[in-house]
Design a protein around this motif. Structure first.
Motif, PDB file in Angstrom:
ATOM      1  N   THR A  34       3.023 -10.922   4.738  1.00 19.98           N
ATOM      2  CA  THR A  34       3.857  -9.721   4.388  1.00 19.98           C
ATOM      3  C   THR A  34       2.753  -8.644   4.936  1.00 19.98           C
ATOM      4  N   ASP A  35       3.507  -7.898   6.075  1.00 20.64           N
ATOM      5  CA  ASP A  35       2.457  -6.725   6.704  1.00 20.64           C
ATOM      6  C   ASP A  35       2.474  -5.655   6.315  1.00 20.64           C
ATOM      7  N   GLU A  36       3.854  -5.109   5.648  1.00 20.39           N
ATOM      8  CA  GLU A  36       4.088  -3.832   5.047  1.00 20.39           C
ATOM      9  C   GLU A  36       4.867  -3.870   3.809  1.00 20.39           C
ATOM     10  N   VAL A  37       4.411  -3.064   2.787  1.00 20.14           N
ATOM     11  CA  VAL A  37       5.084  -2.671   1.864  1.00 20.14           C
ATOM     12  C   VAL A  37       5.357  -1.298   1.416  1.00 20.14           C
ATOM     13  N   LEU A  38       6.526  -0.824   1.084  1.00 22.08           N
ATOM     14  CA  LEU A  38       6.791   0.592   0.999  1.00 22.08           C
ATOM     15  C   LEU A  38       7.272   0.786  -0.499  1.00 22.08           C
ATOM     16  N   GLU A  39       6.801   1.303  -1.532  1.00 22.12           N
ATOM     17  CA  GLU A  39       7.148   1.599  -2.847  1.00 22.12           C
ATOM     18  C   GLU A  39       7.639   2.816  -2.958  1.00 22.12           C
ATOM     19  N   VAL A  40       9.073   3.003  -3.474  1.00 24.80           N
ATOM     20  CA  VAL A  40       9.486   4.108  -3.510  1.00 24.80           C
ATOM     21  C   VAL A  40      10.097   4.590  -4.853  1.00 24.80           C
ATOM     22  N   SER A  41       9.400   5.584  -5.916  1.00 25.67           N
ATOM     23  CA  SER A  41       9.637   5.439  -7.180  1.00 25.67           C
ATOM     24  C   SER A  41      10.068   6.753  -7.603  1.00 25.67           C
ATOM     25  N   ILE A 101       8.210   9.475  -5.182  1.00 24.69           N
ATOM     26  CA  ILE A 101       6.959   9.362  -4.744  1.00 24.69           C
ATOM     27  C   ILE A 101       7.025   8.054  -3.732  1.00 24.69           C
ATOM     28  N   VAL A 102       6.250   7.946  -2.834  1.00 20.36           N
ATOM     29  CA  VAL A 102       6.117   7.156  -1.745  1.00 20.36           C
ATOM     30  C   VAL A 102       4.913   6.575  -1.374  1.00 20.36           C
ATOM     31  N   LYS A 103       4.586   5.188  -1.700  1.00 20.54           N
ATOM     32  CA  LYS A 103       3.369   4.669  -1.343  1.00 20.54           C
ATOM     33  C   LYS A 103       3.509   3.427  -0.302  1.00 20.54           C
ATOM     34  N   HIS A 104       2.873   3.733   0.796  1.00 16.88           N
ATOM     35  CA  HIS A 104       2.946   2.717   1.891  1.00 16.88           C
ATOM     36  C   HIS A 104       1.701   2.018   1.882  1.00 16.88           C
ATOM     37  N   PHE A 105       1.861   0.635   1.924  1.00 17.53           N
ATOM     38  CA  PHE A 105       0.716  -0.350   2.004  1.00 17.53           C
ATOM     39  C   PHE A 105       0.696  -1.326   3.288  1.00 17.53           C
ATOM     40  N   GLN A 106      -0.426  -1.423   3.823  1.00 19.68           N
ATOM     41  CA  GLN A 106      -0.458  -2.309   4.831  1.00 19.68           C
ATOM     42  C   GLN A 106      -1.434  -3.425   4.857  1.00 19.68           C
TER      43      GLN A 106
END
Length: 115
Positions: A76-83, A90-95
């Motif tokens: 997995t290269d990218e994860v975007l959590e939208v809560s 709130i948006v959290k972008h993980f790479q």
């Protein structure tokens, strides 16, 4: 020969990154938006799918999770959590490798443009 094959298999598996692995790191981008989690996720998803047809979205208890994976290497290269929050999301972008931005500008742009 058998030891060589086993060592190669272990090395390949060690390179795999799962969404859980990424969420255990610090996000590269965090922001809030007045959009609902669904509105925001549906803004980002088609942009990510234009970049990688394997982009996917799933509903979570608090919102949505978008995943951009590299199926050829099982990571997995990218994860975007939208809560959901009281005023939107709130948006959290993980790479996977946050310092390596080569070729990832459009992915990050999509996250920011939908705010």
């Amino acid at each position: 020969m058998r030891n060589l094959v086993a060592a190669l298999a272990v090395a390949l598996l060690a390179g795999c990154t799962t969404p859980s692995d990424l969420r255990n790191t610090n996000p590269v981008f965090t922001a809030s938006t007045q959009k609902s989690p669904k509105q925001y996720a549906l803004c980002v998803l088609p942009k990510w799918q234009d970049l990688n047809a394997g982009a996917s979205m799933s509903e979570t208890e608090t919102g949505y999770r978008l995943i951009l994976a590299n199926p050829g290497v099982g990571q997995t290269d990218e994860v975007l959590e939208v809560s959901r929050t009281q005023n939107g999301s709130i948006v959290k972008h993980f790479q996977r490798i946050a310092w390596q931005q080569l070729g990832r500008g459009a992915v990050s742009d999509a996250v920011r443009s939908c705010i």
